[in-house]
Write a protein that holds these residues in place. Structure first.
Motif, short mmCIF file in Angstrom:
data_model
loop_
_atom_site.label_atom_id
_atom_site.label_comp_id
_atom_site.label_asym_id
_atom_site.label_seq_id
_atom_site.Cartn_x
_atom_site.Cartn_y
_atom_site.Cartn_z
N VAL A 45 30.05 30.63 46.88
CA VAL A 45 31.20 29.74 46.68
C VAL A 45 31.93 30.14 45.40
CG1 VAL A 45 31.95 27.37 46.29
CG2 VAL A 45 30.16 27.86 47.96
N GLY A 46 33.25 30.30 45.52
CA GLY A 46 34.07 30.68 44.39
C GLY A 46 34.35 32.17 44.31
N ARG A 47 33.64 32.97 45.08
CA ARG A 47 33.89 34.42 45.05
C ARG A 47 35.15 34.76 45.82
NH1 ARG A 47 28.10 37.56 45.22
NH2 ARG A 47 27.04 36.04 43.91
N GLU A 48 35.84 35.76 45.34
CA GLU A 48 37.05 36.22 46.01
C GLU A 48 36.66 37.13 47.18
OE1 GLU A 48 39.36 38.05 42.91
OE2 GLU A 48 40.23 36.12 42.35
N VAL A 49 37.49 37.09 48.23
CA VAL A 49 37.26 37.90 49.42
C VAL A 49 38.42 38.89 49.56
CG1 VAL A 49 37.03 37.85 51.94
CG2 VAL A 49 36.03 36.01 50.54
N TYR A 50 38.06 40.15 49.77
CA TYR A 50 39.04 41.22 49.94
C TYR A 50 38.76 41.96 51.23
CZ TYR A 50 40.40 40.66 45.06
OH TYR A 50 40.87 40.15 43.88
N SER A 51 39.82 42.52 51.83
CA SER A 51 39.60 43.39 52.99
C SER A 51 39.04 44.70 52.48
CB SER A 51 40.92 43.63 53.73
OG SER A 51 41.74 44.51 53.00
N ASN A 52 38.49 45.50 53.39
CA ASN A 52 37.93 46.79 52.95
C ASN A 52 39.03 47.74 52.48
OD1 ASN A 52 38.94 47.20 55.50
ND2 ASN A 52 37.19 48.37 56.24
N ASN A 53 40.30 47.37 52.67
CA ASN A 53 41.42 48.15 52.15
C ASN A 53 41.91 47.62 50.81
OD1 ASN A 53 41.42 49.91 54.31
ND2 ASN A 53 42.88 48.68 55.47
N GLY A 54 41.21 46.64 50.24
CA GLY A 54 41.55 46.13 48.93
C GLY A 54 42.58 45.03 48.89
N VAL A 55 42.91 44.44 50.04
CA VAL A 55 43.89 43.35 50.08
C VAL A 55 43.16 42.02 49.85
CG1 VAL A 55 45.57 42.13 51.52
CG2 VAL A 55 45.38 44.62 51.67
N PHE A 56 43.65 41.23 48.88
CA PHE A 56 43.07 39.91 48.62
C PHE A 56 43.30 39.02 49.83
CE2 PHE A 56 43.68 35.50 47.15
CZ PHE A 56 42.41 35.26 46.67
N VAL A 57 42.24 38.36 50.32
CA VAL A 57 42.34 37.49 51.49
C VAL A 57 42.29 36.03 51.07
CG1 VAL A 57 41.29 36.85 53.70
CG2 VAL A 57 41.28 39.25 52.95
N GLY A 58 41.34 35.65 50.24
CA GLY A 58 41.19 34.26 49.82
C GLY A 58 39.95 34.09 48.97
N GLU A 59 39.60 32.84 48.73
CA GLU A 59 38.43 32.51 47.92
C GLU A 59 37.49 31.65 48.74
OE1 GLU A 59 37.93 29.65 44.20
OE2 GLU A 59 39.14 31.43 43.74
N ILE A 60 36.20 31.92 48.65
CA ILE A 60 35.21 31.17 49.42
C ILE A 60 35.09 29.75 48.86
CG2 ILE A 60 32.78 31.01 50.12
CD1 ILE A 60 32.67 34.08 49.89
#
Length: 96
Positions: free
Chosen positions: A12-27
């Protein structure tokens, strides 16, 4: 690599990125299957507005299936959601 088990809540609270480095959101939360004792999804908030501008995510955000997760560390990497969103969008327009 450290194989020490970690608390699920540490995600919880970690940032999520695609494998191409695009920020998706935060858990914001973890979706669990209590019977099977496995994580089956990540509830994301603080979404990247560029990725989700064409989607009504409501106030709750989105749930990413855990099977999309490629790596967990200081951040979480998932399969390229940009490609998934584009292919879903193209399929939807093809049906219209």
């Amino acid at each position: 690599m450290d194989d020490t088990p970690q608390e699920i809540t540490s995600l919880v609270g970690r940032e999520v990125y695609s494998n191409n480095g695009v920020f998706v959101g935060e858990i914001e939360d973890i979706r669990l299957d209590l019977d099977a004792e496995v994580v089956n999804g990540l509830a994301l908030g603080e979404l990247n507005p560029d990725l989700f501008a064409d989607y009504d995510t409501g106030r709750r955000g989105v749930i990413v299936p855990y099977r999309w997760v490629r790596a967990v560390g200081d951040v979480v990497l998932i399969n390229d959601i940009v490609e998934r969103l584009k292919s879903d969008d193209e399929a939807e327009h093809a049906l219209a």
